[in-house]
Design a protein around this motif. Structure first.
Motif, mmCIF file in Angstrom:
data_model
loop_
_atom_site.group_PDB
_atom_site.id
_atom_site.type_symbol
_atom_site.label_atom_id
_atom_site.label_comp_id
_atom_site.label_asym_id
_atom_site.label_seq_id
_atom_site.Cartn_x
_atom_site.Cartn_y
_atom_site.Cartn_z
ATOM 1 N N PHE A 64 0.717 -1.227 0.132
ATOM 2 C CA PHE A 64 -0.350 0.014 0.255
ATOM 3 C C PHE A 64 0.645 0.823 -0.018
ATOM 4 C CE2 PHE A 64 -4.164 -1.923 1.733
ATOM 5 C CZ PHE A 64 -3.549 -3.939 1.573
ATOM 6 N N TYR A 117 0.407 5.643 0.859
ATOM 7 C CA TYR A 117 -0.616 6.775 1.544
ATOM 8 C C TYR A 117 0.421 7.732 1.334
ATOM 9 C CZ TYR A 117 -2.488 2.657 3.817
ATOM 10 O OH TYR A 117 -3.484 1.312 4.093
ATOM 11 N N GLN A 170 0.812 12.190 3.604
ATOM 12 C CA GLN A 170 0.509 12.418 4.690
ATOM 13 C C GLN A 170 0.546 13.192 5.132
ATOM 14 O OE1 GLN A 170 2.327 10.751 8.628
ATOM 15 N NE2 GLN A 170 0.780 11.170 9.953
ATOM 16 N N PRO A 228 -2.828 9.990 7.666
ATOM 17 C CA PRO A 228 -1.882 9.557 6.232
ATOM 18 C C PRO A 228 -3.473 8.694 5.074
ATOM 19 C CG PRO A 228 -0.420 7.896 7.994
ATOM 20 C CD PRO A 228 -2.141 8.753 8.412
ATOM 21 N N PHE A 274 -5.251 6.955 1.967
ATOM 22 C CA PHE A 274 -4.291 5.691 1.150
ATOM 23 C C PHE A 274 -4.557 6.383 -0.662
ATOM 24 C CE2 PHE A 274 -5.300 2.002 -1.232
ATOM 25 C CZ PHE A 274 -5.740 1.888 -1.894
ATOM 26 N N LEU A 294 4.350 7.365 2.901
ATOM 27 C CA LEU A 294 4.731 5.707 3.413
ATOM 28 C C LEU A 294 4.024 5.115 2.218
ATOM 29 C CD1 LEU A 294 2.475 7.596 6.794
ATOM 30 C CD2 LEU A 294 4.801 6.873 6.227
ATOM 31 N N GLY A 326 -4.636 -6.776 3.597
ATOM 32 C CA GLY A 326 -4.887 -6.602 4.580
ATOM 33 C C GLY A 326 -5.618 -7.015 5.459
ATOM 34 N N GLY A 378 -5.297 -8.631 8.795
ATOM 35 C CA GLY A 378 -4.203 -8.629 9.950
ATOM 36 C C GLY A 378 -3.304 -6.841 9.686
ATOM 37 N N THR A 379 -2.093 -7.182 10.660
ATOM 38 C CA THR A 379 -1.500 -5.889 10.426
ATOM 39 C C THR A 379 -1.062 -5.327 9.417
ATOM 40 O OG1 THR A 379 -0.859 -6.164 12.549
ATOM 41 C CG2 THR A 379 0.553 -4.989 11.427
ATOM 42 N N GLN A 380 -0.916 -3.886 9.126
ATOM 43 C CA GLN A 380 -0.413 -3.653 7.994
ATOM 44 C C GLN A 380 1.216 -3.004 8.952
ATOM 45 O OE1 GLN A 380 -2.098 -0.533 5.258
ATOM 46 N NE2 GLN A 380 -3.696 -2.030 5.309
ATOM 47 N N PHE A 403 4.420 -0.910 7.955
ATOM 48 C CA PHE A 403 5.265 0.383 7.634
ATOM 49 C C PHE A 403 6.513 1.155 7.644
ATOM 50 C CE2 PHE A 403 1.230 2.834 6.792
ATOM 51 C CZ PHE A 403 -0.033 1.896 7.343
ATOM 52 N N GLY A 404 6.765 1.506 6.578
ATOM 53 C CA GLY A 404 8.136 1.543 6.405
ATOM 54 C C GLY A 404 8.070 3.516 7.085
ATOM 55 N N PRO A 405 9.600 3.772 6.846
ATOM 56 C CA PRO A 405 9.563 4.766 7.796
ATOM 57 C C PRO A 405 9.350 6.286 6.842
ATOM 58 C CG PRO A 405 11.551 4.614 7.178
ATOM 59 C CD PRO A 405 10.550 2.983 6.496
#
Lengths: 114, 111
Positions: free
Chosen positions: A33, A35, A37, A43, A45, A91, A99, A101-103, A105-107
């Motif tokens: 994904f 995003y 922000q 953030p 989509f 992001l 989708g 469970g948990t996504q 994320f990168g920094p």
């Protein structure tokens, strides 16, 4: 690597320049994904890939935004003819399946358009 | 379109205090609700995920609740510490699986 990585971490572009932002998801993650922000906001989509297929690009703000994931792993978000309103943190997130469970994320990449 | 609202936008508390962060949403047709933490210059860290069929989840000093009928979720933080200072984001996953975020609550825990 152990987590999602993004490069560059910071990018300054002059208005009208093209930029390319890279995302390396966690190895084996099917879903990816993007995003956007804006400062002081949550953030929003942009687009979603399942393997190499871009299944949803409804969040891309204009046709200047283009994303690809040609081999189902690394993804690139390209912004053509950047505008000041494109300034934001971009992001990337990945997950095992679509989708569920948990996504993870990168920094993020902080893009500043002058 | 799902809309997510978080109140308050910012909160400052002394160390040791218990606190509650609020999240409200407009569409109860969700798959799950998730609370994330965001530290400056870093990515988002998942704290708790509540499936649509569940009402709460707990992890250490954190407890999150979900009430779909009223469109509300709360994140309870017990015995707050300065290291809890961050922005807390409430997110919802709908039928399309992408996350819809609130604007966040910026928490400062004063030593």
């Amino acid at each position: 690597g152990a987590g999602v990585s993004q490069s560059p971490r910071y990018k300054v572009a002059k208005r009208g320049q093209d930029v390319a932002l890279r995302c390396d998801p966690i190895s084996g993650h099917v879903s990816l994904f993007w995003y956007q922000q804006a400062l002081g906001q949550g953030p929003e989509f942009l687009t979603y890939f399942q393997n190499e297929a871009q299944l949803d690009k409804s969040g891309l703000p204009s046709d200047r935004f283009f994303a690809e994931r040609p081999e189902g792993s690394v993804s690139t978000l390209k912004i053509q003819r950047t505008q000041q309103e494109d300034s934001a943190v971009y992001l990337c997130a990945s997950s095992w399946v679509r989708g569920e469970g948990t996504q993870y994320f990168g920094p993020g990449t902080r893009l500043t358009v002058l | 379109k799902q809309e997510v609202t978080q109140i308050p936008a910012a909160l400052s508390v002394p160390e040791g205090e218990n606190l509650v962060l609020n999240c409200s949403f407009t569409d109860s047709a969700i798959y799950n609700l998730q609370w994330f933490r965001q530290d400056p210059g870093k990515g988002l860290t998942s704290l708790l995920l509540i499936q649509s069929s569940q009402r709460e989840q707990t992890s250490g000093r954190l407890n999150a609740s979900l009430d779909k009928s009223s469109g509300r979720s709360t994140l309870y933080i017990a015995a707050s510490q300065p290291g809890d200072s961050a922005t807390y984001l409430c997110t919802l996953s709908g039928s399309a699986r992408q996350l819809t975020f609130g604007s966040g609550t910026q928490l400062t825990v004063l030593p």
